[in-house]
Design a protein around this motif. Structure first.
Motif, PDB file in Angstrom:
ATOM      1  N   ARG A 147       0.958  -1.225  -0.134  1.00 27.84           N
ATOM      2  CA  ARG A 147      -0.018   0.330  -0.008  1.00 27.84           C
ATOM      3  C   ARG A 147       0.765   1.269   0.200  1.00 27.84           C
ATOM      4  NH1 ARG A 147      -4.262   0.091   4.428  1.00 27.84           N
ATOM      5  NH2 ARG A 147      -5.374   1.339   2.859  1.00 27.84           N
ATOM      6  N   ARG A 148       2.019   1.138   0.720  1.00 30.14           N
ATOM      7  CA  ARG A 148       3.101   2.236   0.560  1.00 30.14           C
ATOM      8  C   ARG A 148       3.358   2.499  -0.869  1.00 30.14           C
ATOM      9  NH1 ARG A 148       7.953   1.615   4.217  1.00 30.14           N
ATOM     10  NH2 ARG A 148       8.429   3.451   3.145  1.00 30.14           N
ATOM     11  N   LEU A 149       3.524   1.581  -1.614  1.00 32.67           N
ATOM     12  CA  LEU A 149       3.854   1.599  -2.986  1.00 32.67           C
ATOM     13  C   LEU A 149       3.033   2.604  -4.036  1.00 32.67           C
ATOM     14  CD1 LEU A 149       5.585  -1.613  -3.498  1.00 32.67           C
ATOM     15  CD2 LEU A 149       6.685   0.232  -3.085  1.00 32.67           C
ATOM     16  N   GLY A 150       1.674   2.566  -3.269  1.00 30.79           N
ATOM     17  CA  GLY A 150       0.776   3.441  -4.196  1.00 30.79           C
ATOM     18  C   GLY A 150      -0.470   2.883  -4.426  1.00 30.79           C
ATOM     19  N   VAL A 151      -0.752   1.819  -3.789  1.00 28.35           N
ATOM     20  CA  VAL A 151      -2.315   1.127  -3.789  1.00 28.35           C
ATOM     21  C   VAL A 151      -3.279   1.842  -2.744  1.00 28.35           C
ATOM     22  CG1 VAL A 151      -3.495  -0.919  -4.038  1.00 28.35           C
ATOM     23  CG2 VAL A 151      -1.306  -0.905  -4.944  1.00 28.35           C
ATOM     24  N   VAL A 152      -4.375   2.353  -3.274  1.00 32.99           N
ATOM     25  CA  VAL A 152      -5.080   2.807  -2.397  1.00 32.99           C
ATOM     26  C   VAL A 152      -6.167   1.718  -2.045  1.00 32.99           C
ATOM     27  CG1 VAL A 152      -6.963   4.343  -2.146  1.00 32.99           C
ATOM     28  CG2 VAL A 152      -4.986   4.997  -3.208  1.00 32.99           C
ATOM     29  N   GLY A 153      -6.577   1.310  -0.631  1.00 34.37           N
ATOM     30  CA  GLY A 153      -7.575   0.382  -0.249  1.00 34.37           C
ATOM     31  C   GLY A 153      -6.852  -0.815  -0.760  1.00 34.37           C
ATOM     32  N   GLU A 154      -8.030  -2.096  -1.211  1.00 35.66           N
ATOM     33  CA  GLU A 154      -7.587  -3.175  -1.640  1.00 35.66           C
ATOM     34  C   GLU A 154      -6.615  -4.160  -0.878  1.00 35.66           C
ATOM     35  OE1 GLU A 154      -9.509  -4.088  -4.081  1.00 35.66           O
ATOM     36  OE2 GLU A 154      -9.790  -2.398  -5.056  1.00 35.66           O
ATOM     37  N   LYS A 155      -7.143  -3.816   0.801  1.00 39.99           N
ATOM     38  CA  LYS A 155      -6.191  -4.455   1.410  1.00 39.99           C
ATOM     39  C   LYS A 155      -6.340  -6.058   1.376  1.00 39.99           C
ATOM     40  CE  LYS A 155      -5.961  -2.998   5.873  1.00 39.99           C
ATOM     41  NZ  LYS A 155      -5.991  -2.741   7.127  1.00 39.99           N
ATOM     42  N   THR A 181     -12.726 -22.579 -13.958  1.00 37.42           N
ATOM     43  CA  THR A 181     -12.584 -23.589 -12.667  1.00 37.42           C
ATOM     44  C   THR A 181     -11.087 -23.855 -12.389  1.00 37.42           C
ATOM     45  OG1 THR A 181     -12.528 -25.626 -14.400  1.00 37.42           O
ATOM     46  CG2 THR A 181     -14.797 -24.710 -13.422  1.00 37.42           C
ATOM     47  N   ARG A 182     -10.169 -23.352 -12.953  1.00 33.52           N
ATOM     48  CA  ARG A 182      -8.811 -23.383 -12.404  1.00 33.52           C
ATOM     49  C   ARG A 182      -8.326 -22.168 -11.623  1.00 33.52           C
ATOM     50  NH1 ARG A 182      -9.664 -26.881 -16.637  1.00 33.52           N
ATOM     51  NH2 ARG A 182      -8.609 -29.025 -16.666  1.00 33.52           N
ATOM     52  N   ILE A 183      -9.123 -21.224 -11.494  1.00 33.83           N
ATOM     53  CA  ILE A 183      -8.577 -19.850 -11.173  1.00 33.83           C
ATOM     54  C   ILE A 183      -9.615 -19.271 -10.130  1.00 33.83           C
ATOM     55  CG2 ILE A 183      -8.284 -17.704 -12.075  1.00 33.83           C
ATOM     56  CD1 ILE A 183      -7.297 -18.851 -14.651  1.00 33.83           C
ATOM     57  N   PHE A 184      -8.937 -18.630  -9.170  1.00 31.97           N
ATOM     58  CA  PHE A 184      -9.914 -17.913  -8.416  1.00 31.97           C
ATOM     59  C   PHE A 184     -10.041 -16.375  -8.878  1.00 31.97           C
ATOM     60  CE2 PHE A 184      -8.723 -20.648  -4.529  1.00 31.97           C
ATOM     61  CZ  PHE A 184      -9.727 -21.510  -4.608  1.00 31.97           C
ATOM     62  N   SER A 185     -11.376 -15.890  -8.600  1.00 36.43           N
ATOM     63  CA  SER A 185     -11.689 -14.853  -9.291  1.00 36.43           C
ATOM     64  C   SER A 185     -11.451 -13.554  -8.154  1.00 36.43           C
ATOM     65  CB  SER A 185     -12.988 -14.438  -9.931  1.00 36.43           C
ATOM     66  OG  SER A 185     -13.070 -15.307 -10.854  1.00 36.43           O
ATOM     67  N   LEU A 186     -10.797 -12.422  -8.394  1.00 37.82           N
ATOM     68  CA  LEU A 186     -10.733 -11.252  -7.467  1.00 37.82           C
ATOM     69  C   LEU A 186     -11.453  -9.885  -8.050  1.00 37.82           C
ATOM     70  CD1 LEU A 186      -6.931 -11.357  -5.923  1.00 37.82           C
ATOM     71  CD2 LEU A 186      -9.094 -12.705  -5.162  1.00 37.82           C
ATOM     72  N   TYR A 187     -12.111  -9.423  -7.246  1.00 33.75           N
ATOM     73  CA  TYR A 187     -12.871  -8.026  -7.762  1.00 33.75           C
ATOM     74  C   TYR A 187     -12.310  -6.853  -7.180  1.00 33.75           C
ATOM     75  CZ  TYR A 187     -16.146 -11.968  -9.548  1.00 33.75           C
ATOM     76  OH  TYR A 187     -16.457 -12.945 -10.280  1.00 33.75           O
ATOM     77  N   ILE A 188     -12.041  -6.038  -8.234  1.00 34.89           N
ATOM     78  CA  ILE A 188     -11.433  -4.689  -7.685  1.00 34.89           C
ATOM     79  C   ILE A 188     -12.699  -3.725  -7.158  1.00 34.89           C
ATOM     80  CG2 ILE A 188     -10.609  -2.333  -8.578  1.00 34.89           C
ATOM     81  CD1 ILE A 188      -8.597  -4.616  -8.478  1.00 34.89           C
ATOM     82  N   ASN A 189     -12.375  -2.921  -5.926  1.00 28.87           N
ATOM     83  CA  ASN A 189     -13.340  -2.016  -5.557  1.00 28.87           C
ATOM     84  C   ASN A 189     -13.820  -1.001  -6.535  1.00 28.87           C
ATOM     85  OD1 ASN A 189     -14.860  -0.080  -3.922  1.00 28.87           O
ATOM     86  ND2 ASN A 189     -13.823  -0.145  -2.277  1.00 28.87           N
ATOM     87  N   GLU A 190     -14.780  -0.903  -6.899  1.00 23.38           N
ATOM     88  CA  GLU A 190     -15.202   0.147  -7.964  1.00 23.38           C
ATOM     89  C   GLU A 190     -16.186   1.147  -7.609  1.00 23.38           C
ATOM     90  OE1 GLU A 190     -15.313  -1.826 -12.268  1.00 23.38           O
ATOM     91  OE2 GLU A 190     -16.467  -3.313 -11.137  1.00 23.38           O
TER      92      GLU A 190
END
Length: 229
Positions: A7-15, A151-160
């Motif tokens: 997060r220090r590198l510049g990512v906001v939220g998305e913990k 079915t071989r991958i987990f999905s992540l969803y960005i906070n929009e």
């Protein structure tokens, strides 16, 4: 601490997403790497999130692509064992054969390929064996990628959300007010070195039986998902 540093590198939220991505990338050391697809609209920051997570990983632990030819994975001289292949956009792997090869690497843990080539006046059969295991991470604006890959991958969803957008804009405003702040490369390298000294260890999960009874079983894919969980 790893997550907070990203997060220090510049990512906001998305913990939560940061920690899941870091865990997935670290799973390259195991026999069952965790593959991910990060889904969100264009300009949502999905590639920014992934790139910052990759910054704290050793450069030798992954290969980053925007696209590749249909049999590049087979003929590549790279060693994919206990590494990650990163496609920055899913469109870079929409070729059917690339899809098939990535699925095979995930399911079988290796690629075996035979081809014939003319040597002198005769055709000779050659064999290529590319051992894994190999993990994959990609990003996409699509809500669903190819079924066999899903079915071989987990999905992540960005906070929009609008609130998240406001936080991002405010952070950018503060940066331009005070001047661009960058984390020292030596500090980033220290986090990469943590990854370099990690070793796989056998573990016992005392609550695995309990978890097996709690996990939803409506979808057949859970048969494949549970071990990764």
């Amino acid at each position: 601490e790893y997550g907070e540093f990203v997060r220090r590198l510049g990512v906001v939220g998305e913990k939560r997403n940061i920690r899941i991505i870091l865990l997935a990338l670290t799973s390259r050391l195991t026999d069952t790497p965790i593959s991910l697809v990060i889904k969100a609209e264009s300009a949502s920051g999905k590639s920014w999130l992934l790139k910052n997570c990759l910054k704290v990983m050793p450069e030798e632990s992954y290969f980053e692509y925007t696209a590749m030819s249909n049999r590049a994975l087979i003929y590549s001289d790279k060693d994919f064992a206990h590494k990650f292949i990163i496609f920055l956009e899913y469109s870079g792997q929409e070729d059917d054969e690339v899809n098939y090869l990535t699925r095979t690497l995930q399911s079988e843990g290796r690629l075996k390929y035979e081809y014939t080539a003319k040597v002198g006046g005769d055709f000779v059969t050659h064999s290529i064996d590319k051992p894994g295991p190999t993990g994959f991470i990609t990003t996409t604006t699509q809500s669903q990628i190819f079924d066999e890959n899903e079915t071989r991958i987990f999905s992540l969803y960005i906070n929009e959300s609008q609130e998240q957008t406001s936080h991002i804009i405010e952070k950018l405003g503060r940066q331009y007010e005070s001047g661009t702040y960058e984390v020292a490369e030596s500090e980033i390298e220290a986090w990469r070195n943590i990854q370099r000294v990690l070793k796989p260890m056998p573990v016992q999960i005392p609550y695995a039986g309990w978890l097996a009874k709690q996990i939803p079983t409506k979808k057949v894919r859970v048969r494949r998902d549970f071990e990764r969980v």
